[in-house]
Design a protein around this motif. Structure first.
Motif, PDB file in Angstrom:
ATOM      1  N   CYS A 147       0.917  -1.114   0.008  1.00  0.00           N
ATOM      2  CA  CYS A 147       0.026   0.154  -0.053  1.00  0.00           C
ATOM      3  C   CYS A 147       0.867   1.325  -0.106  1.00  0.00           C
ATOM      4  N   GLU A 148       1.833   1.419   0.807  1.00  0.00           N
ATOM      5  CA  GLU A 148       2.604   2.433   0.753  1.00  0.00           C
ATOM      6  C   GLU A 148       3.259   2.926  -0.400  1.00  0.00           C
ATOM      7  N   SER A 149       3.904   1.991  -1.470  1.00  0.00           N
ATOM      8  CA  SER A 149       4.403   1.936  -2.622  1.00  0.00           C
ATOM      9  C   SER A 149       3.300   2.641  -3.497  1.00  0.00           C
ATOM     10  N   GLN A 150       2.135   2.079  -3.271  1.00  0.00           N
ATOM     11  CA  GLN A 150       0.897   2.375  -4.361  1.00  0.00           C
ATOM     12  C   GLN A 150       0.434   3.881  -4.128  1.00  0.00           C
ATOM     13  N   ASP A 151       0.411   4.212  -2.928  1.00  0.00           N
ATOM     14  CA  ASP A 151       0.365   5.378  -2.476  1.00  0.00           C
ATOM     15  C   ASP A 151       1.017   6.605  -3.024  1.00  0.00           C
ATOM     16  N   LEU A 152       2.455   6.067  -2.911  1.00  0.00           N
ATOM     17  CA  LEU A 152       3.629   7.060  -3.286  1.00  0.00           C
ATOM     18  C   LEU A 152       3.234   7.121  -4.863  1.00  0.00           C
ATOM     19  N   LEU A 153       3.095   6.258  -5.644  1.00  0.00           N
ATOM     20  CA  LEU A 153       2.968   6.302  -7.080  1.00  0.00           C
ATOM     21  C   LEU A 153       1.559   6.958  -7.427  1.00  0.00           C
ATOM     22  N   LEU A 154       0.814   6.773  -6.892  1.00  0.00           N
ATOM     23  CA  LEU A 154      -0.471   7.741  -6.891  1.00  0.00           C
ATOM     24  C   LEU A 154      -0.172   9.193  -6.859  1.00  0.00           C
ATOM     25  N   ASN A 155       0.696   9.579  -5.953  1.00  0.00           N
ATOM     26  CA  ASN A 155       0.873  10.791  -5.528  1.00  0.00           C
ATOM     27  C   ASN A 155       1.801  11.586  -6.821  1.00  0.00           C
ATOM     28  N   LYS A 156       2.668  10.490  -7.389  1.00  0.00           N
ATOM     29  CA  LYS A 156       3.438  10.703  -8.553  1.00  0.00           C
ATOM     30  C   LYS A 156       2.615  11.165  -9.549  1.00  0.00           C
ATOM     31  N   LEU A 157       1.402  10.386  -9.782  1.00  0.00           N
ATOM     32  CA  LEU A 157       0.621  10.559 -10.926  1.00  0.00           C
ATOM     33  C   LEU A 157       0.007  12.052 -10.792  1.00  0.00           C
ATOM     34  N   LEU A 158      -0.536  12.208  -9.591  1.00  0.00           N
ATOM     35  CA  LEU A 158      -1.141  13.714  -9.376  1.00  0.00           C
ATOM     36  C   LEU A 158      -0.381  14.728  -9.415  1.00  0.00           C
ATOM     37  N   GLY A 159       0.943  14.534  -9.048  1.00  0.00           N
ATOM     38  CA  GLY A 159       1.968  15.928  -9.113  1.00  0.00           C
ATOM     39  C   GLY A 159       2.229  15.892 -10.443  1.00  0.00           C
TER      40      GLY A 159
END
Length: 241
Positions: A147-159
């Motif tokens: 989950c922690e990695s998926q959360d960071l990757l999602l923030n990457k997309l949003l950023g």
């Protein structure tokens, strides 16, 4: 008449009379006749029929050939090149069922359940080359599917402002998933778990509706099909520290 006949008979039986000879010339001795050449039998041995030879097989493709993205391909009606893999149109995932409006048939949890599997398949393909041990495969994949990695990757997309408004709406819809994974939620936190689930929901939605867009999204996250390293995992570890 009788006198003439008697004269001929005497002449025929006269001892000095000579027999008349008839000379017949053969047809091939006639100077005016055409000479016909008789073909002589050939003494050459008949050649055996040629045995068809099997064409040489090309060498088997290497790992780099199999997993490298090919820029060559056919051109569709719009003039856009189609991505191909081993001579076929590049479609390496199982074809999805024809669903025009997934949100009207499935819940966000159902799409997240599907997206979780697809996300892990991308992760496994990413680290499949070069060859590694099973333990190393699992270690690298687990670093990017939690989950922690998926959360960071999602923030990457949003950023990076990569997502469309429709895709952001799918994310908001997927954040309200209620799950029984209490241990995971306690470890990562409810907020992190919900954001990770929303990313899986989006992946499942794009798999059913727009595979080309799904490929673009996963490539934007860093997943590739060529020779890879721990680029994604290293980037995530640096974010954790």
């Amino acid at each position: 008449m009788a006198t003439a006949a008697a004269t001929m008979a005497v002449a025929t039986h006269h001892p000095r009379a000579r027999p008349r000879l008839r000379v017949c010339a053969a047809w091939d001795m006639n100077p005016g006749a055409a000479t016909v050449a008789v073909p002589k039998p050939s003494k050459a041995k008949a050649k055996p029929p040629a045995i068809p030879t099997t064409p040489a097989r090309p060498p088997p493709p290497t790992h780099a050939d199999l997993f490298a993205r090919s820029s060559e391909g056919q051109v569709d009606a719009g003039g856009v090149k189609k991505s191909t893999y081993m001579g076929f149109e590049k479609w390496w995932l199982p074809p999805p069922p024809e669903v025009k409006k997934p949100r009207s048939l499935y819940s966000a949890a159902s799409l997240a359940y599907l997206g979780d599997c697809i996300y892990e398949l991308y992760a496994r393909r990413h680290f499949f080359f070069p060859p590694l041990s099973i333990n190393e495969y699992n270690k690298r994949v687990m670093d990017v599917v939690k989950c922690e990695s998926q959360d960071l990757l999602l923030n990457k997309l949003l950023g990076e402002d990569f997502l469309t408004e429709e895709e952001r709406d799918i994310l908001r819809w997927g954040r309200n998933i209620v799950s029984s994974k209490t241990r995971t939620r306690k470890r990562a936190g409810i907020a992190v778990y919900n954001r990770a689930s929303s990313l899986e929901t989006l992946i499942g939605y794009l798999y059913l509706t727009n595979f080309k867009r799904l490929e673009q999204l996963m490539f934007q996250l860093g997943f590739t099909s060529g020779a890879s390293s721990q680029h994604i995992a290293d980037e995530l570890r640096s974010s954790f520290q």
